[in-house]
Motif scaffolding. Structure first.
Motif, short mmCIF file in Angstrom:
data_model
loop_
_atom_site.label_atom_id
_atom_site.label_comp_id
_atom_site.label_asym_id
_atom_site.label_seq_id
_atom_site.Cartn_x
_atom_site.Cartn_y
_atom_site.Cartn_z
N ALA A 89 0.58 -1.35 -0.42
CA ALA A 89 -0.26 -0.11 -0.14
C ALA A 89 0.96 1.25 0.01
O ALA A 89 0.77 2.17 -0.75
N PHE A 90 1.49 1.57 0.82
CA PHE A 90 2.88 2.54 1.08
C PHE A 90 3.21 2.72 -0.43
O PHE A 90 4.79 3.94 -0.72
N ASN A 91 4.16 1.78 -0.93
CA ASN A 91 5.33 1.64 -1.84
C ASN A 91 4.55 2.39 -3.00
O ASN A 91 5.16 2.58 -3.85
N SER A 92 3.70 2.49 -3.01
CA SER A 92 2.98 2.42 -4.50
C SER A 92 1.60 4.39 -4.75
O SER A 92 1.56 4.54 -4.77
N ILE A 93 2.39 4.56 -3.21
CA ILE A 93 1.56 5.93 -3.27
C ILE A 93 2.80 6.61 -4.06
O ILE A 93 3.39 6.99 -4.50
N VAL A 94 2.22 7.81 -4.74
CA VAL A 94 1.85 8.47 -6.15
C VAL A 94 1.76 10.42 -4.96
O VAL A 94 0.77 10.83 -5.04
N PHE A 95 2.91 10.94 -4.78
CA PHE A 95 3.11 12.41 -4.27
C PHE A 95 2.57 13.20 -5.25
O PHE A 95 2.82 14.50 -4.52
N ALA A 96 2.88 13.04 -6.72
CA ALA A 96 2.85 14.43 -7.26
C ALA A 96 1.33 14.58 -6.91
O ALA A 96 0.62 14.13 -6.65
N PRO A 97 1.70 16.24 -6.98
CA PRO A 97 2.29 17.23 -7.49
C PRO A 97 3.07 17.98 -6.45
O PRO A 97 3.91 18.53 -6.28
N PHE A 98 3.49 17.08 -5.25
CA PHE A 98 4.36 17.53 -4.17
C PHE A 98 5.63 16.67 -4.55
O PHE A 98 5.68 15.80 -5.25
#
Length: 342
Positions: A89-98
């Motif tokens: 779950a947490f390895n797949s987070i997409v942070f964009a636009p941050f």
């Protein structure tokens, strides 16, 4: 010998210190406890025995371009009731636009029990990141990155999914031209990241091991030479002390002049062997020549008891001293500096 012992002691101390630091680094967890200011809060309730939320630094949702702020993704669950896949779950987070600054810090631990349910331990998983935004527009809002966690309810073997998100958007309030000097505030009760500390400990241990290895190499190279020199020095002092005894009139006359002359010859043989590498067979040809040889031979004549006097021993001793003046290793002991007889 004392220097060798000190060197060995120093090597042992360095190796021990390096080992202790290495073990300490090996046993230090990558992420430590939270700040003591942040008390454990259990917000998990009964079924479905899993809950999640996203916390933002100081509950402040207004930030300028380039300003760093901390976000914590928190999942609480009962290990007795659910089985979940947090890493995926947490390895797949997409942070964009941050933008993400540094590495995420992770804390996974048991924080207590469910009220009125003694068999249910509550576990908490915290995924903490420091975010900022550069490619954004002032007065626009941006929602925080989110993820979802798949889980299986152990009671009925049913699968489920829980979203880890925050419905409040971040408002970009003003522009900052130099993001390197943008305000950087600390989150209340952050998770301690021990990664740099572990790296430092391994570095210190490595340096100490290298220093210990250098000292060990020097001891291995120079130790035998020092030991041999010390052995020779001890032998020098022993021969010097024996030769100096012949200056003592009281000691000299405790035995016959003949026996003292024979003892002086034997001692001179040893001096010649050690410092001139002269064999016994060559002694009278290369060292005890002339009058000195005649004085020594006098002690082995049939009438030696009557012929050899203490004055003869003194004369032979003077000549032995004269022949050791050019032997540096022997003269350094000071044994050939003839003193007044008592």
């Amino acid at each position: 010998m004392r220097k060798l012992l000190n060197a060995r002691t120093l090597i042992a101390v360095l190796a021990s210190a390096a080992s202790i630091i290495f073990i300490s680094a090996f046993l230090t967890p990558s992420f430590g406890d939270e700040s003591k200011e942040n008390k454990d809060e259990i917000y998990l309730t009964a079924w479905p025995f899993i809950a999640a939320r996203v916390e933002i630094e100081n509950n402040d949702y207004s930030h300028s371009l380039g300003e760093r702020f901390t976000v914590r993704y928190v999942v609480q669950y009962s290990s007795s009731h659910v089985n979940l896949d947090l890493d995926t779950a947490f390895n797949s987070i997409v942070f964009a636009p941050f933008e993400l600054e540094g590495r995420p810090t992770i804390l996974h631990r048991k924080i207590g029990r469910l009220p009125n349910n003694e068999g249910a331990d509550v576990w908490e998983y915290v995924f903490e990141v420091k975010l900022f935004i550069v490619n954004g527009l002032v007065d626009r809002v941006y929602y925080l990155p989110q993820t979802s966690v798949d889980y299986i309810a152990l009671d009925n073997v049913a699968s489920g999914l829980i979203e880890v998100k925050n419905d409040w958007p971040v408002n970009i309030t003003r522009n900052v031209t130099d993001i390197d000097v943008a305000e950087l505030r600390n989150v209340k009760g952050p998770v301690k990241d021990n990664t740099s500390s572990i790296s430092d400990k391994f570095g210190y241990a490595g340096v100490l091991f290298v220093v210990a290895l250098i000292f060990l190499s020097m001891l291995w190279i120079y130790g035998p030479k020092f030991s041999q020199k010390k052995k020779t020095s001890t032998q020098e002092m022993s021969l010097a002390e024996k030769l100096n005894r012949f200056k003592d009139e009281i000691w000299l006359r405790k035995d016959s002049a003949k026996n003292r002359m024979i003892a002086l010859q034997n001692l001179t043989l040893e001096i010649a062997r050690v410092f001139r590498n002269i064999s016994t067979a060559s002694f009278f040809e290369l060292f005890a020549t002339g009058e000195l040889g005649e004085l020594f031979n006098k002690a082995f004549s049939p009438s030696a008891d009557e012929d050899v006097s203490y004055e003869d021993v003194d004369a032979a001793l003077d000549k032995v001293f004269a022949k050791t003046l050019d032997i540096k290793e022997f003269t350094d002991t000071g044994s050939n500096i003839k003193k007044e007889r008592r």
